[in-house]
Design a protein around this motif. Structure first.
Motif, PDB file in Angstrom:
ATOM      1  N   ARG A  50       4.940 -12.723  16.170  1.00 33.48           N
ATOM      2  CA  ARG A  50       4.170 -13.445  15.153  1.00 33.48           C
ATOM      3  C   ARG A  50       2.677 -13.355  15.430  1.00 33.48           C
ATOM      4  O   ARG A  50       1.867 -13.367  14.494  1.00 33.48           O
ATOM      5  N   HIS A  51       2.312 -13.247  16.704  1.00 34.86           N
ATOM      6  CA  HIS A  51       0.903 -13.059  17.036  1.00 34.86           C
ATOM      7  C   HIS A  51       0.381 -11.764  16.421  1.00 34.86           C
ATOM      8  O   HIS A  51      -0.699 -11.739  15.812  1.00 34.86           O
ATOM      9  N   GLU A  52       1.126 -10.680  16.557  1.00 28.99           N
ATOM     10  CA  GLU A  52       0.681  -9.414  15.957  1.00 28.99           C
ATOM     11  C   GLU A  52       0.678  -9.509  14.442  1.00 28.99           C
ATOM     12  O   GLU A  52      -0.233  -8.998  13.777  1.00 28.99           O
ATOM     13  N   GLN A  53       1.684 -10.161  13.876  1.00 31.12           N
ATOM     14  CA  GLN A  53       1.714 -10.323  12.426  1.00 31.12           C
ATOM     15  C   GLN A  53       0.522 -11.143  11.935  1.00 31.12           C
ATOM     16  O   GLN A  53      -0.052 -10.862  10.878  1.00 31.12           O
ATOM     17  N   GLN A  54       0.128 -12.162  12.699  1.00 31.62           N
ATOM     18  CA  GLN A  54      -1.045 -12.949  12.326  1.00 31.62           C
ATOM     19  C   GLN A  54      -2.314 -12.100  12.393  1.00 31.62           C
ATOM     20  O   GLN A  54      -3.219 -12.252  11.564  1.00 31.62           O
ATOM     21  N   HIS A  55      -2.374 -11.205  13.377  1.00 30.29           N
ATOM     22  CA  HIS A  55      -3.565 -10.366  13.484  1.00 30.29           C
ATOM     23  C   HIS A  55      -3.643  -9.341  12.365  1.00 30.29           C
ATOM     24  O   HIS A  55      -4.750  -8.911  12.006  1.00 30.29           O
ATOM     25  N   SER A  56      -2.507  -8.955  11.798  1.00 30.07           N
ATOM     26  CA  SER A  56      -2.590  -8.062  10.640  1.00 30.07           C
ATOM     27  C   SER A  56      -3.282  -8.775   9.484  1.00 30.07           C
ATOM     28  O   SER A  56      -4.036  -8.153   8.719  1.00 30.07           O
ATOM     29  N   GLU A  57      -3.085 -10.081   9.352  1.00 35.21           N
ATOM     30  CA  GLU A  57      -3.799 -10.830   8.315  1.00 35.21           C
ATOM     31  C   GLU A  57      -5.282 -10.944   8.651  1.00 35.21           C
ATOM     32  O   GLU A  57      -6.140 -10.809   7.774  1.00 35.21           O
ATOM     33  N   THR A  58      -5.591 -11.174   9.924  1.00 30.35           N
ATOM     34  CA  THR A  58      -6.993 -11.223  10.335  1.00 30.35           C
ATOM     35  C   THR A  58      -7.686  -9.893  10.047  1.00 30.35           C
ATOM     36  O   THR A  58      -8.836  -9.861   9.585  1.00 30.35           O
ATOM     37  N   MET A  59      -7.008  -8.791  10.313  1.00 29.38           N
ATOM     38  CA  MET A  59      -7.579  -7.471  10.043  1.00 29.38           C
ATOM     39  C   MET A  59      -7.796  -7.259   8.548  1.00 29.38           C
ATOM     40  O   MET A  59      -8.791  -6.642   8.130  1.00 29.38           O
ATOM     41  N   LEU A  60      -6.897  -7.782   7.720  1.00 30.18           N
ATOM     42  CA  LEU A  60      -7.099  -7.705   6.269  1.00 30.18           C
ATOM     43  C   LEU A  60      -8.297  -8.540   5.830  1.00 30.18           C
ATOM     44  O   LEU A  60      -9.014  -8.160   4.897  1.00 30.18           O
ATOM     45  N   GLN A  61      -8.543  -9.670   6.483  1.00 27.00           N
ATOM     46  CA  GLN A  61      -9.764 -10.427   6.202  1.00 27.00           C
ATOM     47  C   GLN A  61     -10.995  -9.579   6.512  1.00 27.00           C
ATOM     48  O   GLN A  61     -11.970  -9.566   5.745  1.00 27.00           O
ATOM     49  N   THR A  62     -10.966  -8.878   7.636  1.00 26.30           N
ATOM     50  CA  THR A  62     -12.087  -8.010   7.996  1.00 26.30           C
ATOM     51  C   THR A  62     -12.281  -6.917   6.950  1.00 26.30           C
ATOM     52  O   THR A  62     -13.414  -6.624   6.531  1.00 26.30           O
ATOM     53  N   LEU A  63     -11.185  -6.307   6.506  1.00 24.51           N
ATOM     54  CA  LEU A  63     -11.282  -5.256   5.499  1.00 24.51           C
ATOM     55  C   LEU A  63     -11.796  -5.800   4.170  1.00 24.51           C
ATOM     56  O   LEU A  63     -12.522  -5.110   3.445  1.00 24.51           O
ATOM     57  N   GLN A  64     -11.453  -7.031   3.847  1.00 21.23           N
ATOM     58  CA  GLN A  64     -11.995  -7.656   2.629  1.00 21.23           C
ATOM     59  C   GLN A  64     -13.501  -7.837   2.751  1.00 21.23           C
ATOM     60  O   GLN A  64     -14.255  -7.518   1.830  1.00 21.23           O
ATOM     61  N   LEU A  65     -13.941  -8.342   3.885  1.00 22.61           N
ATOM     62  CA  LEU A  65     -15.372  -8.555   4.100  1.00 22.61           C
ATOM     63  C   LEU A  65     -16.141  -7.245   4.188  1.00 22.61           C
ATOM     64  O   LEU A  65     -17.330  -7.186   3.852  1.00 22.61           O
ATOM     65  N   ALA A  66     -15.485  -6.175   4.639  1.00 28.51           N
ATOM     66  CA  ALA A  66     -16.169  -4.899   4.839  1.00 28.51           C
ATOM     67  C   ALA A  66     -16.564  -4.231   3.524  1.00 28.51           C
ATOM     68  O   ALA A  66     -17.506  -3.426   3.493  1.00 28.51           O
ATOM     69  N   ARG A  67     -15.845  -4.516   2.442  1.00 21.75           N
ATOM     70  CA  ARG A  67     -16.137  -3.916   1.131  1.00 21.75           C
ATOM     71  C   ARG A  67     -16.231  -2.394   1.224  1.00 21.75           C
ATOM     72  O   ARG A  67     -17.219  -1.774   0.786  1.00 21.75           O
ATOM     73  N   LEU A  68     -15.234  -1.755   1.772  1.00 21.15           N
ATOM     74  CA  LEU A  68     -15.226  -0.308   1.943  1.00 21.15           C
ATOM     75  C   LEU A  68     -14.787   0.366   0.642  1.00 21.15           C
ATOM     76  O   LEU A  68     -13.654   0.215   0.198  1.00 21.15           O
ATOM     77  N   ASP A  69     -15.679   1.126   0.034  1.00 18.79           N
ATOM     78  CA  ASP A  69     -15.362   1.771  -1.242  1.00 18.79           C
ATOM     79  C   ASP A  69     -14.284   2.833  -1.108  1.00 18.79           C
ATOM     80  O   ASP A  69     -13.593   3.147  -2.081  1.00 18.79           O
ATOM     81  N   ASP A  70     -14.160   3.415   0.091  1.00 22.57           N
ATOM     82  CA  ASP A  70     -13.199   4.506   0.255  1.00 22.57           C
ATOM     83  C   ASP A  70     -11.863   4.031   0.825  1.00 22.57           C
ATOM     84  O   ASP A  70     -11.018   4.848   1.169  1.00 22.57           O
ATOM     85  N   TYR A  71     -11.681   2.734   0.941  1.00 27.79           N
ATOM     86  CA  TYR A  71     -10.405   2.189   1.411  1.00 27.79           C
ATOM     87  C   TYR A  71      -9.650   1.713   0.184  1.00 27.79           C
ATOM     88  O   TYR A  71      -9.859   0.604  -0.315  1.00 27.79           O
ATOM     89  N   ARG A  72      -8.774   2.558  -0.326  1.00 21.23           N
ATOM     90  CA  ARG A  72      -8.088   2.264  -1.588  1.00 21.23           C
ATOM     91  C   ARG A  72      -6.575   2.376  -1.420  1.00 21.23           C
ATOM     92  O   ARG A  72      -5.978   3.366  -1.835  1.00 21.23           O
TER      93      ARG A  72
END
Length: 424
Positions: free
Chosen positions: A126-148
């Motif tokens: 569950r710790h790793e699963q929680q970090h996948s959500e944290t990483m998605l928060q980072t990707l949301q904040l990053a606003r990467l145009d080429d991450y589709r």
């Protein structure tokens, strides 16, 4: 195997790792190693932290083996290296982190073959699963145009337009709050205890974008009487006039690009301050976490049936398992009527985290387990509790009893809210 640990935990660990690596697979090394936002860690730190945490608990503590990289213990310790420092300390580069993850997993499986699995394996999963959500928060904040990434199609609102202002009455009376002893739970979810809750009313759905837009356009960010002193000071200091990722031309940013604001979706990326001000503007308030849990479960004997917004369907590795099966946002309010709680509330688990009025603290008789830093160091009035789990929360983590917490000004979380009212 300890009580509450699912038999497929090793398979689930493997699936979680596939998901972790798939999240960063489209990125180049610079994007993985960059600090995208001062609130968040570089993605490469998350990768190293996942490996170090697993090595500590499943190889060192569970198996009695020395750490694979004792020299990295402090670097990837969340308290020894806080987020503000993670872009400045020497970290493993991307490909070396992947090698570290693979080497630790090999050790984990070797120890499991010798010692078996237990509660610690569920915790690390569950710790790793929680970090996948944290990483998605980072990707949301990053606003990467080429991450589709490709997106999973969600259900529609089924012709019934919800706005978040329709309320359902929850009868008063005693209620068993928290997790039972026959299932895995975090220390802050225990001990299960009885609380007596007066009757109240709560939103059938979370507040929607369309309803929140009316609040924003109707002076919601200008009416001082609707805001707490701290909330108003925060809003003024940072010139807040709309939810995070909304633009002034009717668009909002979602991982992968900008798109028109859907008025039927729950509003997301709002702070506790904003949620509280909205509720006040409607003569309402945010629910306490005990009220929220009672509305989500009501009859806890039926808890598993009503655990997920899509209805009477048990969690499986296939649901939300792969990155290309994510919707990257919540479903329209009321889109899954078959997943209604016994109270009639809709979408309480698995669409978005929901702010409550409750400060984060331990239940009566709380005991830190298996380490104090998971929960206890955050207890106090500074943090507010969130409930429900978001679209980015894995099904194994998102339950009606899981407690999340953050500071009231935070907006990077995939969080919204529903309102509540007292019954005179």
């Amino acid at each position: 195997m300890q009580v509450g640990v699912q038999d497929n935990v090793l398979d689930a660990l493997g699936e979680a790792r596939q998901r972790t690596l798939a999240l960063v697979e489209p990125l180049d090394g610079e994007q993985i190693e960059r600090v995208h936002d001062p609130l968040m860690s570089p993605l490469v730190w998350d990768l190293g932290h996942i490996a170090a945490y697993e090595d500590l608990w499943l190889v060192h503590r569970h198996g009695g083996e020395p750490l694979l990289r004792a020299d990295l213990a402090d670097v990837y310790d969340a308290f020894e290296t806080p987020r503000s420092q993670r872009g400045d300390v020497p970290l493993l580069r991307h490909h070396r982190c992947v090698d570290y993850l693979e080497a630790v997993r090999t050790r984990t499986l070797e120890v499991a073959a010798r010692e078996g699995t237990g509660e610690l394996h569920e915790m690390v999963l569950r710790h790793e699963q929680q970090h996948s959500e944290t990483m998605l928060q980072t990707l949301q904040l990053a606003r990467l145009d080429d991450y589709r990434p490709p997106r999973r199609q969600l259900a529609s609102a089924n012709g019934h337009q919800h706005d978040g202002l329709e309320l359902v009455e929850i009868p008063g009376g005693p209620f068993e709050l928290g997790a039972s002893d026959d299932q895995f739970a975090y220390d802050n979810e225990r001990p299960r205890h009885r609380v007596d809750i007066p009757a109240f009313r709560i939103g059938v759905t979370p507040v929607t974008n369309g309803t929140y837009l009316s609040f924003a356009e109707g002076g919601g960010y200008e009416r001082r009487e609707w805001w707490t002193r701290e909330g108003w000071a925060w809003k003024e200091e940072y010139d807040i006039s709309r939810p995070e990722f909304w633009s002034d031309d009717g668009l909002r940013w979602r991982i992968g690009g900008a798109e028109p604001l859907d008025p039927n979706e729950p509003v997301v990326h709002v702070s506790w301050f904003e949620a509280d001000a909205f509720a006040r503007s409607h003569g309402a308030r945010l629910p306490t976490e005990a009220e929220w849990e009672k509305a989500a479960t009501w009859d806890q004997r039926s808890l598993q049936r009503y655990a997920y917004p899509w209805g009477n369907e048990p969690p499986s590795p296939e649901r939300h398992a792969n990155v290309d099966q994510l919707a990257y946002g919540p479903a329209p309010a009321g889109a899954y009527p078959e997943g209604a709680a016994p109270s009639g509330c809709l979408g309480m688990v698995g669409d978005l985290w929901e702010w409550t009025s409750s400060p984060f603290g331990g239940y009566p008789g709380f005991r830190a387990h298996p380490y104090r830093e998971y929960s206890e160091v955050f207890f106090g009035d500074s943090y507010r509790v969130l409930r429900g789990g978001s679209w980015a929360t894995r099904a194994r983590v998102a339950t009606s009893m899981v407690r999340n917490w953050d500071l009231p000004q935070r907006r990077q979380i995939f969080a919204g809210f529903r309102i509540a009212k007292d019954i005179p």
